[in-house]
Design an enzyme around this catalytic site. Structure first.
Site, PDB file in Angstrom:
ATOM      1  N   CYS A  37      12.985  10.430   7.927  1.00  0.00           N
ATOM      2  CA  CYS A  37      12.926   9.903   9.294  1.00  0.00           C
ATOM      3  C   CYS A  37      14.290   9.963   9.961  1.00  0.00           C
ATOM      4  O   CYS A  37      14.388  10.089  11.177  1.00  0.00           O
ATOM      5  CB  CYS A  37      12.394   8.480   9.285  1.00  0.00           C
ATOM      6  SG  CYS A  37      13.117   7.473   8.004  1.00  0.00           S
ATOM      7  N   LYS A  71       0.845  -1.192   0.000  1.00  0.00           N
ATOM      8  CA  LYS A  71       0.000   0.000   0.000  1.00  0.00           C
ATOM      9  C   LYS A  71       0.885   1.248   0.000  1.00  0.00           C
ATOM     10  O   LYS A  71       1.590   1.512   0.967  1.00  0.00           O
ATOM     11  CB  LYS A  71      -0.918   0.057   1.213  1.00  0.00           C
ATOM     12  CG  LYS A  71      -1.954   1.190   1.062  1.00  0.00           C
ATOM     13  CD  LYS A  71      -2.629   1.578   2.356  1.00  0.00           C
ATOM     14  CE  LYS A  71      -1.856   2.606   3.132  1.00  0.00           C
ATOM     15  NZ  LYS A  71      -1.856   3.956   2.552  1.00  0.00           N
ATOM     16  N   GLU A  87      10.095   0.450  10.477  1.00  0.00           N
ATOM     17  CA  GLU A  87      11.082   1.526  10.346  1.00  0.00           C
ATOM     18  C   GLU A  87      10.323   2.801  10.644  1.00  0.00           C
ATOM     19  O   GLU A  87       9.488   3.229   9.851  1.00  0.00           O
ATOM     20  CB  GLU A  87      11.682   1.498   8.941  1.00  0.00           C
ATOM     21  CG  GLU A  87      13.028   2.176   8.873  1.00  0.00           C
ATOM     22  CD  GLU A  87      12.874   3.647   8.602  1.00  0.00           C
ATOM     23  OE1 GLU A  87      12.795   4.417   9.592  1.00  0.00           O
ATOM     24  OE2 GLU A  87      12.824   4.021   7.429  1.00  0.00           O
ATOM     25  N   GLU A 118       9.400  14.468  16.587  1.00  0.00           N
ATOM     26  CA  GLU A 118       9.762  14.514  15.181  1.00  0.00           C
ATOM     27  C   GLU A 118       8.875  15.533  14.474  1.00  0.00           C
ATOM     28  O   GLU A 118       7.653  15.434  14.507  1.00  0.00           O
ATOM     29  CB  GLU A 118       9.560  13.115  14.575  1.00  0.00           C
ATOM     30  CG  GLU A 118      10.051  13.013  13.162  1.00  0.00           C
ATOM     31  CD  GLU A 118       9.997  11.589  12.645  1.00  0.00           C
ATOM     32  OE1 GLU A 118       9.016  10.892  12.951  1.00  0.00           O
ATOM     33  OE2 GLU A 118      10.932  11.184  11.941  1.00  0.00           O
ATOM     34  N   THR A 169       6.031   6.406  14.436  1.00  0.00           N
ATOM     35  CA  THR A 169       6.167   5.515  15.583  1.00  0.00           C
ATOM     36  C   THR A 169       4.788   5.166  16.143  1.00  0.00           C
ATOM     37  O   THR A 169       4.557   4.047  16.583  1.00  0.00           O
ATOM     38  CB  THR A 169       7.065   6.166  16.638  1.00  0.00           C
ATOM     39  OG1 THR A 169       8.413   6.186  16.125  1.00  0.00           O
ATOM     40  CG2 THR A 169       7.066   5.390  17.953  1.00  0.00           C
ATOM     41  N   GLU A 170       3.855   6.113  16.098  1.00  0.00           N
ATOM     42  CA  GLU A 170       2.526   5.838  16.643  1.00  0.00           C
ATOM     43  C   GLU A 170       1.838   4.709  15.882  1.00  0.00           C
ATOM     44  O   GLU A 170       1.295   3.778  16.484  1.00  0.00           O
ATOM     45  CB  GLU A 170       1.681   7.125  16.598  1.00  0.00           C
ATOM     46  CG  GLU A 170       0.524   7.124  17.557  1.00  0.00           C
ATOM     47  CD  GLU A 170       0.832   6.404  18.887  1.00  0.00           C
ATOM     48  OE1 GLU A 170       1.766   6.824  19.585  1.00  0.00           O
ATOM     49  OE2 GLU A 170       0.147   5.412  19.213  1.00  0.00           O
ATOM     50  N   GLY A 201       6.949   4.302   8.642  1.00  0.00           N
ATOM     51  CA  GLY A 201       6.078   5.435   8.921  1.00  0.00           C
ATOM     52  C   GLY A 201       6.246   5.906  10.348  1.00  0.00           C
ATOM     53  O   GLY A 201       7.328   5.778  10.921  1.00  0.00           O
TER      54      GLY A 201
END
Lengths: 299, 475
Positions: free
Chosen positions: B289, B181, B255, B386, B235-236, B233
């Site tokens: 990132c 996706k 990651e 971030e 961390t959440e 993507g």
């Protein structure tokens, strides 16, 4: 002499000398504290008879153990590979010297013949030796240079993950050694929830660790109910990885894995492990992180 | 001194954007079973580029089933040498269509053409080329030769096609099939990649591309028919995925975010360090990132470094992503721009001093001037969270030990930078930094042979290099 008189007066069934029993405590930060909760639980032998009281660790003990493990991480992960290998080998030496004691303790718990228990102890000793030898080799096997398409030096090396929480398998000694050794040989420090059924060889192993030049806090060992303490370990934000080897209940393993997700712990799920077989590098590799360093080449 | 540049736009004529796109399932483009299509826009102009299907649960079912069939009947049992040749073919077609892909990537993402042309797309081809060669050599890599099965892969919008390559190339080399996706805001190059799979005669179902937003991603990741989840993507979302796979036998690699420290010691070559700082945080608009978003500069050279940095920032050209002179392009979406603005506002509220490069921003589109904050402490949110934009937080240190302490004082651990002329100090610092990638006297370098991935809450698993195969093999 009064003593002589006492001996003469003794009843026929009294022992010649009353044995001094051992108090089994926790092993945290290189010391042997009782549980902060003051609780203990009776450990039974294979025949259901009373063997000893073991400490019933609490949430606070888990936190203390994690703190001790974190404190020890810098020194242990910064030790040379040779040094770590020497210390693991020293553990094997100390264990060898107490073979008979461990065999008795294992046999008392499992009810197996002494010969079988001895073979478990011997395998545990040999496992320390096996992992001791890996200390200065795994980086050569798991790491490598990378031929990048540019004028750069580029090297990948395995580094310890940090503090590893371990729910030890139910089986005594060999299984415990098989989950602790691969985690610490690479420089991790660990908090181990020992087998609830067989805590005595685990605490005796801690005595071996305490006399093998292993810095305090590298291995912290808690006895008691893993079902009670494991969630605190799994959810602790200063624990970096979790080995669920000893979690038999699938539902509980899933719950612990969910708790571990909170700070993205690396999780080794329970599996059908044969602790007698040569372990391979899987468990050791599960608790290292590849670090890749770049530097330009030039004059 | 300001240089004047005439615009030097790259031609759009090499791309042919269709008005609408379906899903790529089982080797063919198909309409979504249900659900409204979504629009993808050019962030530099806010112009709608195309309507793209949103895959719902029924579509994801179809895609996973197609991947399963392809795995069992074709790809999983194909000799590695043959799989390799498909991947080599794909690498070659990417090279052949490189300019088209670069322009399309810049249009859909907003990144400067200089970066999509010179970094993203060449790395895409290189990645397929690298893993192609592994397909028949897995036994030498040390992770076994048994693939996992069907991989669910969800990728972000910052390097759309490059992240696709990082996911698909090792998965296919190891014998897995994939359902991928792409990000909601940047689906177009993934859909061209689907065409490339057709041109390469890749067997149907080996690669399936399902476009959509977060719901599509969640459906895919939680689908009972996938054996492996790979996500890049936030961390959440990574946490949610780690929770959702608990108790399953799915293998996972994540990651996630970062808040990298870029450490400048007092003996650093300052001009090079300044270039590295700029590259570290303004490359790809800071949508990286592993961006060097925290500058840790030794107190004795802090003023000097900041002066030079501001001078350098004033020369950055912000604007049309397709202009070959552009250094900093458009922010990828209105949503991301809002997030950057919010965090920058918080930086000011918390007492940090804000400085932005003087530049004229286009009227339409999503833009944010390269910005630095000084007087930042470790407690400031702009030092902890971030931002994922062209915003640099500057902190100072006195001793090397303090630098390491501050650098590691974050739940993240993706990357770090070291600037010093002293070799022993580089190795000392590199050893102590708890980060998966350490760039010494350089920053933001990537290569297919070089493993990439984080410590701590930056995720787990590695992409790239020999280590990158581990994620796709049963061991």
């Amino acid at each position: 002499m009064p003593a002589k008189q006492k001996r003469a007066d003794r009843t026929p069934d009294a022992p010649v000398r009353l044995a001094v029993r051992k108090t089994y405590k926790l092993f945290v930060g290189g010391k042997f504290p009782r549980s902060e909760s003051g609780r203990s639980y009776p450990v039974q032998g294979a025949d259901g008879g009373f063997l000893a009281n073991a400490a019933l660790a609490s949430r606070k003990d888990v936190r203390d153990a994690v703190q001790a493990a974190r404190k020890a991480f810098g020194g242990w992960s910064g030790a040379t590979a040779y040094n770590r290998g020497q210390i693991l080998y020293r553990i094997a030496e100390m264990l060898e010297g107490r073979r008979a004691q461990f065999a008795d303790e294992v046999a008392a718990g499992t009810g197996e013949p002494t010969a079988a228990a001895l073979s478990t102890v011997d395998a545990a000793i040999d496992r320390w030796v096996w992992y001791a030898g890996w200390a200065d080799k795994y980086a050569q096997v798991l790491g490598n240079a990378n031929p990048v398409a540019g004028p750069y030096f580029n090297l990948s090396s395995p580094e310890p993950t940090g503090v590893v929480g371990i729910v030890a398998p139910a089986e005594p000694l060999l299984a415990l050694v098989s989950v602790v050794a691969p985690a610490i040989v690479t420089g991790n420090t660990v908090v181990v929830l020992a087998s609830e059924r067989h805590p005595l060889p685990a605490i005796t192993l801690a005595e071996v660790l305490a006399t093998s030049d292993l810095p305090g806090g590298v291995v912290n060992l808690l006895t008691g109910s893993a079902a009670e303490t494991a969630p605190w370990l799994a959810g602790h934000a200063d624990v970096n990885a979790l080995d669920l080897a000893g979690v038999a209940d699938a539902g509980q393993a899933a719950e612990l894995e969910r708790l571990a997700a909170e700070n993205l712990k690396r999780v080794v799920r329970p599996a059908a492990d044969d602790w007698r077989a040569e372990p391979g590098l899987g468990r050791l590799a599960a608790f290292v992180e590849t670090k890749t360093v770049w530097h330009p080449r030039g004059v | 001194m300001a240089f004047e540049y005439a615009p030097a736009p790259e031609s759009r004529s090499v791309v042919d954007i269709r008005p609408e796109y379906g899903l790529f399932i089982d080797g063919a483009f198909v309409a979504a079973v249900d659900g409204e299509p979504m629009k993808t826009v050019d962030p530099a102009s806010e112009e709608v580029l195309a309507e793209v299907a949103q895959a719902g649960p029924a579509d994801v079912d179809k895609a996973v089933a197609a991947a399963r069939r392809a795995y069992e009947k074709v790809w999983g049992r194909m000799p590695g040498a043959e799989r390799a040749k498909y991947l080599f073919r794909i690498a070659r077609i990417v090279q052949e269509r490189a300019r088209e892909l670069a322009v399309l990537e810049s249009i859909d993402n907003g990144k400067p053409i200089r970066e999509s042309r010179d970094v993203d797309i060449p790395l895409v081809a290189a990645h397929f080329f690298y893993y192609a060669g592994w397909a028949d050599k897995l036994a030498y890599a040390g992770f076994g030769t048994t693939p996992l099965g069907v991989a669910a892969q969800v990728i972000p919008w910052n390097f759309p096609l490059l992240m696709l390559a990082w996911k698909i190339a090792p998965a296919l080399a190891a014998g897995n099939t994939v359902v991928l996706k792409p990000a909601e805001t940047t689906p177009l190059t993934a859909l061209v990649f689907a065409e490339i799979c057709q041109q390469a005669d890749l067997p149907p179902g080996v690669v399936n591309i399902v476009t959509g937003a977060g719901d599509t991603g969640r459906t895919l990741v939680e689908h009972a028919g996938v054996d492996k989840v790979a996500f890049t993507g936030s961390t959440e979302v990574g946490r949610q995925i780690a929770r959702s796979v608990a108790g399953t036998s799915k293998r996972v690699t994540l990651e996630l975010g970062g808040k990298a420290a870029n450490i400048v010691f007092d003996d650093a070559a300052l001009d090079q360090a300044v270039e590295g700082i700029v590259n570290g945080i303004f490359f790809n608009q800071g949508h990286v990132c592993c961006a060097g978003s925290r500058l840790l500069v030794q107190e004795s050279v802090a003023d000097e470094v900041l002066d030079r940095l501001k001078r350098r920032m004033a020369t950055l050209r912000v604007g049309d992503p397709l202009d070959k002179n552009t250094d900093v392009g458009a922010i990828n979406s209105a949503e991301q721009l809002a997030r950057i603005r919010t965090l920058a506002g918080i930086g000011e509220e918390e007492g940090a001093e804000r400085w932005s490069a003087p530049c004229v921003l286009p009227e339409r589109g999503f833009w944010f001037a390269p910005t630095i904050f000084t007087g930042v402490t470790q407690a400031h949110r702009i030092a902890r969270e971030e931002i994922f934009g062209p915003v640099l937080s500057v902190l100072t240190f006195r001793t090397p030990a303090e630098a390491i302490e501050k650098a590691n004082n974050t739940p993240y651990g993706l990357s770090a930078g070291i600037w010093t002329e002293k070799g022993s100090r580089i190795l000392w610092a590199a050893e102590r930094l708890r980060a998966g990638v350490v760039w010494a006297n350089t920053f933001n370098k990537f290569d297919p042979t070089s493993p990439f991935g984080g410590f701590k809450e930056s995720g787990y698993g590695r992409e790239g290099g020999r280590q990158g195969l581990e994620a796709y093999l049963a061991g």
